[in-house]
Design an enzyme around this catalytic site. Structure first.
Site, short mmCIF file in Angstrom:
data_model
loop_
_atom_site.label_atom_id
_atom_site.label_comp_id
_atom_site.label_asym_id
_atom_site.label_seq_id
_atom_site.Cartn_x
_atom_site.Cartn_y
_atom_site.Cartn_z
N LYS A 119 26.12 -96.07 -130.15
CA LYS A 119 25.93 -96.80 -128.38
C LYS A 119 26.80 -97.81 -128.29
O LYS A 119 27.41 -98.01 -127.23
CB LYS A 119 24.30 -97.26 -128.45
CG LYS A 119 23.42 -95.99 -128.06
CD LYS A 119 22.05 -96.37 -127.71
CE LYS A 119 21.30 -94.88 -127.39
NZ LYS A 119 19.81 -95.28 -127.11
N LYS A 210 23.80 -83.81 -128.59
CA LYS A 210 22.82 -83.34 -128.19
C LYS A 210 22.12 -83.66 -126.79
O LYS A 210 22.89 -84.28 -126.15
CB LYS A 210 21.63 -84.25 -129.05
CG LYS A 210 21.24 -85.77 -128.54
CD LYS A 210 20.18 -86.44 -129.42
CE LYS A 210 19.89 -87.59 -128.26
NZ LYS A 210 18.41 -87.90 -128.33
N LYS A 213 19.12 -87.73 -122.22
CA LYS A 213 18.66 -88.45 -120.94
C LYS A 213 19.98 -89.26 -120.27
O LYS A 213 20.11 -89.67 -119.24
CB LYS A 213 17.70 -88.91 -120.57
CG LYS A 213 16.66 -89.85 -121.38
CD LYS A 213 15.60 -90.35 -120.86
CE LYS A 213 14.19 -89.89 -121.87
NZ LYS A 213 14.48 -90.67 -122.97
P1 ADP Z 1 17.27 -89.35 -124.98
O1 ADP Z 1 18.58 -89.33 -126.07
O2 ADP Z 1 17.29 -88.61 -123.97
O3 ADP Z 1 17.37 -90.81 -124.44
P2 ADP Z 1 15.19 -90.61 -126.58
O4 ADP Z 1 16.35 -91.36 -127.39
O5 ADP Z 1 14.34 -91.37 -125.44
O6 ADP Z 1 16.16 -89.55 -125.66
O7 ADP Z 1 14.05 -89.93 -127.39
C1 ADP Z 1 12.71 -89.81 -127.20
C2 ADP Z 1 12.40 -88.59 -128.29
O8 ADP Z 1 12.71 -87.28 -128.03
C3 ADP Z 1 12.88 -88.81 -129.63
O9 ADP Z 1 11.65 -88.85 -130.47
C4 ADP Z 1 13.72 -88.32 -129.68
O10 ADP Z 1 14.18 -87.74 -131.20
C5 ADP Z 1 13.29 -86.73 -129.21
N1 ADP Z 1 14.47 -86.24 -128.69
C6 ADP Z 1 15.66 -86.79 -127.65
N2 ADP Z 1 16.49 -85.64 -127.68
C7 ADP Z 1 16.29 -84.76 -128.35
C8 ADP Z 1 16.85 -83.42 -128.28
N3 ADP Z 1 17.99 -83.06 -127.58
N4 ADP Z 1 16.44 -82.62 -129.11
C9 ADP Z 1 15.02 -82.82 -129.78
N5 ADP Z 1 14.41 -83.93 -129.75
C10 ADP Z 1 14.99 -84.86 -129.03
#
Ligand code: ADP
Ligand code: TRP
Length: 344
Positions: A119, A210, A213
């Protein structure tokens, strides 16, 4: 018998996507539906984590409630006494324990967190707060306050989960044993949730990263609020490769592999069955259509449920849970305060 706790938190930044749903929400809801007689199940919104990166603060309070509505629409049973929903900032012990843990955390230890390093690279310097740097410590407090054993999270949170074990062990060793319940090792967690590794759904447009959001374009992200038609288009234009052979191969065919994984997860078929079904096919069109269909059907069902969610039932459950969680969290905090000399 004291129940073991399964806990996870989902931040309220932008919309949740199917990666969040499949990686974090679904395993917990499965447990709530099938195992809640054996476990206490905590699903919370880490609202203090929301502004580790810049957000529109006028939207935060509503976004938090919207997350809770998503939990319910996804199947979390509110009428179950062993299920708790709460907002992190409504239980002040989270912040207090986080401060204490920070004072036992090395600067070097936090500097090695790969998510922070990533980040940091993609943000400009003013956007990088000390809060972003420290956030795994608050996350550890979220977990340790309730003695959680199992914490379903996606692969990207693995290092943070390991940190919560390290800091718990450190304080248990330094002070009297048994101060904290140590969360299960990541390997044990995968076994418990019936997986061999953490889930990482890939971005449809760029399957080398990955689904997240935080992605600006949103082209490769299926949001839980996308209309089925929009989602269908995103799947049909998913990036694949030019090998013209369907195979499960993360390194060389990440796009096709992601589609196979999504199909298995959303259709309820095993991954092996899906792979066997498509093995040897030379066109990607039929696989894409199948994924588009399951995703569209899934979103339709989910969105119908979302429109029917009873907000009063959520408000009532929140009040109840937050009072119970405060009691539990304050008891842990007091033990820690006594151990480190803040309380007699
Ligand atoms: P983002 O990267 O979309 O902001 P977060 O970091 O808020 O997502 O993650 C929220 C939860 O969802 C965490 O437990 C994270 O490991 C899971 N998660 C986020 N993106 C994925 C993904 N692409 N595949 C599987 N799990 C995910
Ligand atoms: N850090 C997690 C994320 O960004 C969210 C989170 C905060 C969390 N506290 C937690 C997840 C405690 C599990 C347990 O996705």
């Amino acid at each position: 018998m004291i129940k073991q706790t399964i806990l996870t938190g989902l931040r309220a930044n932008n919309d949740l996507h199917i990666g969040n749903y499949l990686g974090a929400l679904l395993p917990l809801i499965d447990m709530a539906e099938n195992q809640s007689d054996k476990y206490q199940i905590n699903l919370f919104v880490p609202d203090l984590h929301s502004f580790t990166t810049p957000i529109d603060h006028t939207l935060l309070h509503d976004a938090v409630f919207e997350n809770l509505r998503v939990f319910v629409a996804a199947g979390l049973p509110l009428d179950n006494d062993n299920v708790r929903i709460y907002r992190q900032s409504y239980v002040p012990a989270h912040s207090e324990l986080a401060w204490i843990l920070e004072c036992f955390t090395g600067f070097g230890e936090m500097s090695r967190m790969t998510q922070f390093k990533d980040k940091l690279q993609s943000a400009n310097n003013e956007q990088v707060s000390v809060g972003l740097f420290n956030y795994p410590v608050l996350m550890a407090a979220d977990i340790l306050l309730y003695g959680a054993s199992y914490v379903p999270v996606g692969e990207d949170q693995r290092q943070h989960l390991e940190f919560s074990r390290d800091i718990a062990e450190r304080l248990n060793n330094r002070f009297k044993g048994g101060l904290f319940t140590i969360p299960k090792s990541v390997q044990e967690q995968y076994e418990f949730f019936g997986k061999d590794q953490g889930l990482r759904i890939k971005d449809l447009a760029d399957p080398t990263k990955k689904m997240s959001k935080s992605d600006d374009s949103g082209k490769g992200v299926i949001f839980m609020t996308d209309s089925p038609e929009v989602a269908r288009k995103k799947v049909m234009s998913a990036t694949t490769d030019s090998l013209a052979l369907v195979a499960f191969d993360k390194a060389n065919q990440p796009g096709v592999t992601n589609l196979l994984e999504l199909l298995a997860l959303l259709s309820g078929e095993s991954l092996e069955a899906v792979i066997t079904n498509y093995r040897g096919q030379t066109q990607y069109g039929p696989l894409k259509t199948a994924v588009a269909d399951v995703i569209a059907t899934f979103l339709e069902g989910f969105q119908t449920k979302l429109s029917q969610v009873d907000d009063d039932a959520i408000a009532h459950k929140l009040l109840l849970s937050e009072s119970l969680m405060s009691e539990q969290a304050n008891a842990t905090l007091l033990r820690v305060q006594q151990a480190i000399g803040l309380r007699a």
